[in-house]
Design an enzyme around this catalytic site. Sequence first.
Site, PDB file in Angstrom:
ATOM      1  N   SER A 204      55.867  29.657  75.938  1.00 40.05           N
ATOM      2  CA  SER A 204      55.423  29.570  74.551  1.00 40.05           C
ATOM      3  C   SER A 204      54.137  30.389  74.379  1.00 40.05           C
ATOM      4  CB  SER A 204      55.234  28.106  74.142  1.00 40.05           C
ATOM      5  OG  SER A 204      55.050  27.982  72.744  1.00 40.05           O
ATOM      6  N   ASP A 428      66.293  27.393  70.915  1.00 34.15           N
ATOM      7  CA  ASP A 428      64.858  27.185  70.733  1.00 34.15           C
ATOM      8  C   ASP A 428      64.587  26.900  69.263  1.00 34.15           C
ATOM      9  OD1 ASP A 428      62.029  27.514  70.427  1.00 34.15           O
ATOM     10  OD2 ASP A 428      61.997  28.677  72.286  1.00 34.15           O
ATOM     11  N   HIS A 467      63.092  24.616  73.086  1.00 35.95           N
ATOM     12  CA  HIS A 467      61.838  25.316  73.358  1.00 35.95           C
ATOM     13  C   HIS A 467      61.197  24.830  74.656  1.00 35.95           C
ATOM     14  CE1 HIS A 467      58.351  27.676  72.544  1.00 35.95           C
ATOM     15  NE2 HIS A 467      57.546  26.640  72.542  1.00 35.95           N
TER      16      HIS A 467
END
Length: 538
Positions: A204, A428, A467
């Site tokens: 991320s 995601d 994610h």
Amino acid sequence: MNRRFLAALAAAVPLAAAVYAPGASAAAPDSAAPHGCTSPAVHAPAGTAVERVAAVAHAAGTFDVPAVFPQPAAQVPDVPAFCDVTITLTHPGQGDHATVRVWLPQQNWNGRLQTVGGSAYAAGDYGAGLAGAVKGGYAAATTDAGVGTYLDTTWALKADGRADRALLENFASRSEHEAAVVAKEVVAAHYDRAASYSYFNGCSTGGRQGYAEAQKYPADYDGILANAPAVNWDEFEVATLWPQVVMNEAGTFPTACEFKAFTAAAVQACDRLDGAADGLLTDPDACGFDPRRLIGTTVECDGGRLTITAADAEVVRRIWDGPRTASGTKLWSGVPIGADLAGLAGSKVDETTGERVGTPFPVPAAWVSTWLKKQPAFDLTTLTTGRFAQLFRQSEAEYDRIIGTDDPDLSGFRKAGGKLLTWHGSADQFIPAAGTVQYRERVEQRMGGAKKVDDFYRVFLAPGASHCGLLGQGADLAALTAWVEHGEAPRTLPATLPTADGRTVTRDLCAYPLVPRYQGHGDTADAADFRCGPATRH
């Protein structure tokens, strides 16, 4: 904030205590004799001054990770004894104070350095990732860049209301480079020799930091593991507010139950596109499911029943389609089919009015209200499609050069001999994998085609993974060390994936542009019955 919302946010900034497995042992192992723990002399990286250096010895045992909102406290067991060296840096005249932490195993160091990236608006790790790396034998490092925690953005604006570009530069890339310089020096001083190999590991925000390192400071690391990377930051941080704009304009806020119904129907309709009914969408872009097919159906939700309306279906269609201008020009990718729609399209019942209202995901909400509008209390419900498009363009113009992290010229990284490895979940819910694919394709165009780029940079798409939610992590870092230290480029990555019906299946993720394809016989839950092949488009 309600509990479901906090749970969704926590999922975006997962603890990483168990994922930093050591790779193949190519680095010369350290002696089993214990080292001391003293404050080393640290030379200030260019443009900085060292304000403080401190060292604290930690005995072997359980490490307590502090609670940092919205993450709860946690414990990492069986962490070997280590020396925690903390260095505070400042850029003279800029008033910042960035902390670098370096954890040094007191025994059995594997000869490697691993730097751990951050999440959301936190530039670094609070102990889970560091402890996991030390358990794997690594010396570990991280930096807070002198900014805030996951959701603390009070540092963003100066007293006069302008963006603090110095701190944003710290967060974007500068402090990460300085942490690499300092960590290498501390490691060399502690063990009387330099690390044989240096790695960066992040997801991320951490993934974006890894790409920034490859683009701007290509000699910092031998290998970079940068997963679900938040590259194209200036674009997707606005784009991911789109679901809230859509719902506000429509005056329609589907519940999480209704969103799940749309996702389940789409997955069921498109499940066999890869040849296997396994609850996974290998290529969400190939799914042409029309959400209007659910109009009039009922959904059980919290003990009641809801009927899906045409307005609900139109909201879902626009969220899947992605942000567009008022004239229809596409700005960015939408939430991929198969991903949790409620992640960005969250809503709740207002306790005062009893009406359902949107609950924007705080990361894009803060970016738009604070960095773009320069008004942290800005009412996001007032955004129209036209104003949204203006903010999208403003973000590109104002911040791309500082935090876009989308420069396709990786020639310096390739020349330095670095290897860049990325996986990104096709489901995601916060950062569409399409942005990562687009970046990879731009690198190919810039640097001589897919075959040449594969020599140093590979992307793996994970069907059904949310994610930073790929199960069975650790294989990615092992693959990276084998690539860096033995020249064994990964063709596949072993993974365990969650299916739409709550099961798990094994898959060997394929290097982009290939995808896992069922061979037509055998167990659809077993990776052995799949082979890498081209995606099917309809």
